[in-house]
Design an enzyme around this catalytic site. Structure first.
Site, PDB file in Angstrom:
ATOM      1  N   HIS A  16     -26.068 -29.847  -6.302  1.00  0.00           N
ATOM      2  CA  HIS A  16     -26.895 -28.789  -5.693  1.00  0.00           C
ATOM      3  C   HIS A  16     -28.353 -29.048  -6.062  1.00  0.00           C
ATOM      4  O   HIS A  16     -28.714 -29.068  -7.239  1.00  0.00           O
ATOM      5  CB  HIS A  16     -26.452 -27.399  -6.182  1.00  0.00           C
ATOM      6  CG  HIS A  16     -25.149 -26.987  -5.591  1.00  0.00           C
ATOM      7  ND1 HIS A  16     -24.179 -26.306  -6.290  1.00  0.00           N
ATOM      8  CD2 HIS A  16     -24.642 -27.171  -4.333  1.00  0.00           C
ATOM      9  CE1 HIS A  16     -23.138 -26.088  -5.494  1.00  0.00           C
ATOM     10  NE2 HIS A  16     -23.394 -26.602  -4.311  1.00  0.00           N
TER      11      HIS A  16
ATOM     12  N   GLU B 143     -30.712 -27.126  -8.623  1.00  0.00           N
ATOM     13  CA  GLU B 143     -30.253 -26.943 -10.002  1.00  0.00           C
ATOM     14  C   GLU B 143     -30.815 -28.052 -10.889  1.00  0.00           C
ATOM     15  O   GLU B 143     -30.094 -28.903 -11.409  1.00  0.00           O
ATOM     16  CB  GLU B 143     -28.716 -26.859 -10.002  1.00  0.00           C
ATOM     17  CG  GLU B 143     -28.229 -25.656  -9.180  1.00  0.00           C
ATOM     18  CD  GLU B 143     -26.750 -25.670  -8.828  1.00  0.00           C
ATOM     19  OE1 GLU B 143     -26.013 -26.552  -9.288  1.00  0.00           O
ATOM     20  OE2 GLU B 143     -26.334 -24.768  -8.062  1.00  0.00           O
TER      21      GLU B 143
ATOM     22  N   ARG C 116     -30.592 -25.956  -1.671  1.00  0.00           N
ATOM     23  CA  ARG C 116     -29.313 -26.212  -2.356  1.00  0.00           C
ATOM     24  C   ARG C 116     -28.528 -27.384  -1.756  1.00  0.00           C
ATOM     25  O   ARG C 116     -27.917 -28.184  -2.456  1.00  0.00           O
ATOM     26  CB  ARG C 116     -28.481 -24.927  -2.247  1.00  0.00           C
ATOM     27  CG  ARG C 116     -27.019 -25.043  -2.634  1.00  0.00           C
ATOM     28  CD  ARG C 116     -26.336 -23.694  -2.346  1.00  0.00           C
ATOM     29  NE  ARG C 116     -24.895 -23.734  -2.502  1.00  0.00           N
ATOM     30  CZ  ARG C 116     -24.255 -23.447  -3.640  1.00  0.00           C
ATOM     31  NH1 ARG C 116     -24.929 -23.128  -4.720  1.00  0.00           N
ATOM     32  NH2 ARG C 116     -22.945 -23.480  -3.691  1.00  0.00           N
TER      33      ARG C 116
ATOM     34  N   HIS D 264     -23.746 -28.061 -13.026  1.00  0.00           N
ATOM     35  CA  HIS D 264     -24.438 -27.129 -12.132  1.00  0.00           C
ATOM     36  C   HIS D 264     -25.290 -26.185 -12.971  1.00  0.00           C
ATOM     37  O   HIS D 264     -25.253 -26.207 -14.187  1.00  0.00           O
ATOM     38  CB  HIS D 264     -23.410 -26.279 -11.368  1.00  0.00           C
ATOM     39  CG  HIS D 264     -22.613 -27.006 -10.345  1.00  0.00           C
ATOM     40  ND1 HIS D 264     -22.773 -26.821  -8.995  1.00  0.00           N
ATOM     41  CD2 HIS D 264     -21.625 -27.931 -10.464  1.00  0.00           C
ATOM     42  CE1 HIS D 264     -21.930 -27.586  -8.339  1.00  0.00           C
ATOM     43  NE2 HIS D 264     -21.209 -28.280  -9.208  1.00  0.00           N
TER      44      HIS D 264
ATOM     45  N   GLU E 196     -21.585 -24.632 -15.528  1.00  0.00           N
ATOM     46  CA  GLU E 196     -22.787 -23.916 -15.099  1.00  0.00           C
ATOM     47  C   GLU E 196     -23.681 -23.789 -16.325  1.00  0.00           C
ATOM     48  O   GLU E 196     -23.383 -23.041 -17.246  1.00  0.00           O
ATOM     49  CB  GLU E 196     -22.428 -22.522 -14.559  1.00  0.00           C
ATOM     50  CG  GLU E 196     -21.500 -22.532 -13.350  1.00  0.00           C
ATOM     51  CD  GLU E 196     -22.184 -22.957 -12.056  1.00  0.00           C
ATOM     52  OE1 GLU E 196     -23.423 -22.934 -11.985  1.00  0.00           O
ATOM     53  OE2 GLU E 196     -21.454 -23.316 -11.119  1.00  0.00           O
TER      54      GLU E 196
HETATM   55  O1  0X9 Z   1     -20.632 -22.367  -5.856  1.00  0.00           O
HETATM   56  C1  0X9 Z   1     -20.563 -23.427  -6.478  1.00  0.00           C
HETATM   57  O2  0X9 Z   1     -20.420 -24.510  -5.942  1.00  0.00           O
HETATM   58  C2  0X9 Z   1     -20.683 -23.403  -8.004  1.00  0.00           C
HETATM   59  N1  0X9 Z   1     -21.679 -22.468  -8.396  1.00  0.00           N
HETATM   60  S1  0X9 Z   1     -23.258 -22.766  -8.090  1.00  0.00           S
HETATM   61  O3  0X9 Z   1     -24.013 -21.578  -8.425  1.00  0.00           O
HETATM   62  N2  0X9 Z   1     -23.761 -23.903  -9.060  1.00  0.00           N
HETATM   63  O4  0X9 Z   1     -23.393 -23.185  -6.756  1.00  0.00           O
HETATM   64  C3  0X9 Z   1     -19.361 -22.960  -8.595  1.00  0.00           C
HETATM   65  C4  0X9 Z   1     -18.184 -23.780  -8.189  1.00  0.00           C
HETATM   66  C5  0X9 Z   1     -17.422 -24.248  -9.339  1.00  0.00           C
HETATM   67  N3  0X9 Z   1     -17.984 -25.423  -9.907  1.00  0.00           N
HETATM   68  C6  0X9 Z   1     -17.438 -26.656  -9.671  1.00  0.00           C
HETATM   69  N4  0X9 Z   1     -16.348 -26.787  -8.975  1.00  0.00           N
HETATM   70  N5  0X9 Z   1     -18.062 -27.684 -10.126  1.00  0.00           N
HETATM   71 ZN    ZN Z   2     -24.246 -25.675  -8.199  1.00  0.00          ZN
END
Ligand code: 0X9
Ligand code: ZN
Length: 408
Positions: free
Chosen positions: A174, A177, A232, A299, A374
């Site tokens: 992303h 980040e 993003r 992330h 995260e």
């Molecule tokens: O939404 C997402 O892809 C992730 N949160 S973010 O705020 N960084 O976008 C969470 C998804 C779980 N994380 C992974 N599968 N790596």
């Molecule tokens: Zn992310």
């Protein structure tokens, strides 16, 4: 980043003039009951606001980015219902300017790791080239593919020779980040400087090869430096808007809960599983490695150490074991600077998110320890984490990763 902005000012964004966030505030809203939470969700979705964080339990705050023209109305609407609202970032643009505009680019590209500031893609790649030159026996770089805009998606292999079991780490899937991308650079620095000098790192590299993808989404990352700091997705052109959320594009219940089929959404999953160069690059590199023992995808933000699954509330067969190792990591992380992390399966701890890399890696690549992390913070700065926090964030995360590896 924002649907409203993209739709209304789509033409402006075609000319790539920087997106500005003057007067935008990051507000924290704390609904105390389920009913209040629903009111907040309704306002966020009907006003097309950009939500930065989610609450699993009533009482936990959610962060919402509110444009200046709606700040007053937003606070009044919630105030009338006695739902508490506090300001986390008073002016988003000021923070962006501190990070982007004030980043003084040196005339010669840096060739050494520097964890006091965020770096642009060409700086990061130049630092990598410098490190390869300094540590030719330990480091090599290979290309995992090319982005839509023709940028190299690089992987750095750290190996003392031979073929050992692999630890995979990817950062920056992303684009906004930035702390993720910065943290991968710290890991590479630790591994190269530490081999032969630091007993922990030496033992690690005597047992494992590391494959680290420091910038998984280069087109998006460049765009966050040049046009929209809060972008993003990647930058493929769709019919109306740009970009696919690469962490919705994997073949793990592709298109399911927590992803969108609207090309203008920040969670757009793309046309089909693995339609994107970035997810293809991760898949291709991992499939090419015979023995990946652990997968980490970095992330931000929320301070969570996450295991599968994201696409279902169900738990993976070895959940207890993955949870145990996550606990070891989190305790080691917390011991460094006292930063508090939660851990557990994605669907429970954060939200349902289908098509994520961590789930595909566990289900299809059969990697038994697959984590999404995260990083800092909990929304004081969100994606705009100040550069002073790069080093402590990276240090504690590295401690968590090392402890996790040593626990399997
Ligand atoms: O939404 C997402 O892809 C992730 N949160 S973010 O705020 N960084 O976008 C969470 C998804 C779980 N994380 C992974 N599968 N790596
Ligand atoms: Zn992310």
């Amino acid at each position: 980043m924002k649907i409203v902005f993209t739709l209304l000012f789509g033409v402006a964004s075609l000319t790539a003039s920087p997106t500005t966030y003057h007067g935008y505030k990051l507000l924290s809203v704390k609904p105390r009951t389920h009913e209040e939470a629903q009111i907040v969700q309704h306002i966020v979705s009907s006003w097309l606001l950009d939500q930065w964080s989610w609450a699993k339990t009533p009482g936990a705050g959610v962060d919402v980015l509110v444009p200046p023209r709606l700040v007053h109305r937003f606070r009044n609407t919630l105030g009338r219902r006695h739902i508490p609202v506090t300001i986390k970032i008073n002016d988003v643009q000021t923070l962006i300017e501190q990070q982007v505009t004030n980043h003084k680019r040196s005339h010669t590209l840096p060739r050494k790791f520097d964890h006091t500031d965020y770096h642009e893609l060409d700086e990061i790649y130049s630092i990598l080239d410098g490190s390869v030159a300094d540590f030719p026996a330990l480091l090599s770089v290979y290309s995992a593919g090319e982005t839509y805009e023709g940028r190299d998606i690089r992987v750095v292999k750290v190996s003392t020779g031979g073929s050992k079991p692999v630890i995979w780490i990817d950062c920056g899937i992303h684009a906004c980040e930035w702390i993720s991308t910065a943290t991968c650079q710290y890991f590479l620095d630790q591994l190269t400087a530490g081999y032969g000098n630091d007993s922990q790192v030496t033992t690690l590299l005597d047992s494992y090869d590391f494959h680290i993808m420091p910038c998984t989404n280069p087109d998006g990352y460049v765009y966050t430096w040049t046009v929209d700091r809060l972008w993003r997705k990647n930058r493929v052109p769709n019919i109306l808007c740009h970009g696919v959320d690469c962490n919705r594009n994997f073949d793990s219940d592709f298109g399911g809960a927590g992803s969108s089929n609207n090309p203008c959404s920040d969670y757009y999953s793309g046309e089909s599983a693995f339609s994107e160069r970035e997810s293809q690059a991760v898949r291709g590199s991992i499939e090419a490695l015979p023995d990946v023992r652990m997968y980490f995808s970095l992330h931000s933000y929320a301070q969570l150490w996450l295991t599968s699954y994201g696409y279902t509330e169900q738990l993976p067969a070895n959940y207890d074991e993955q949870y145990r190792v996550a606990g070891v990591s989190v305790r080691a992380l917390e011991a460094v600077h006292g930063t508090k992390y939660n851990y557990g399966n994605i669907a429970d701890v954060i939200y349902l998110a289908a098509g994520s890399s961590a789930d595909w890696v566990y289900d299809s690549a059969k990697v038994q320890y697959s984590y999404g992390i995260e990083l800092r913070d909990e929304g004081d700065y969100g994606y705009l984490l100040p550069p002073e926090q790069i080093l402590p964030t990276a240090e504690e995360t590295w401690a968590g990763i090392i402890a996790g590896i040593n626990a399997i």
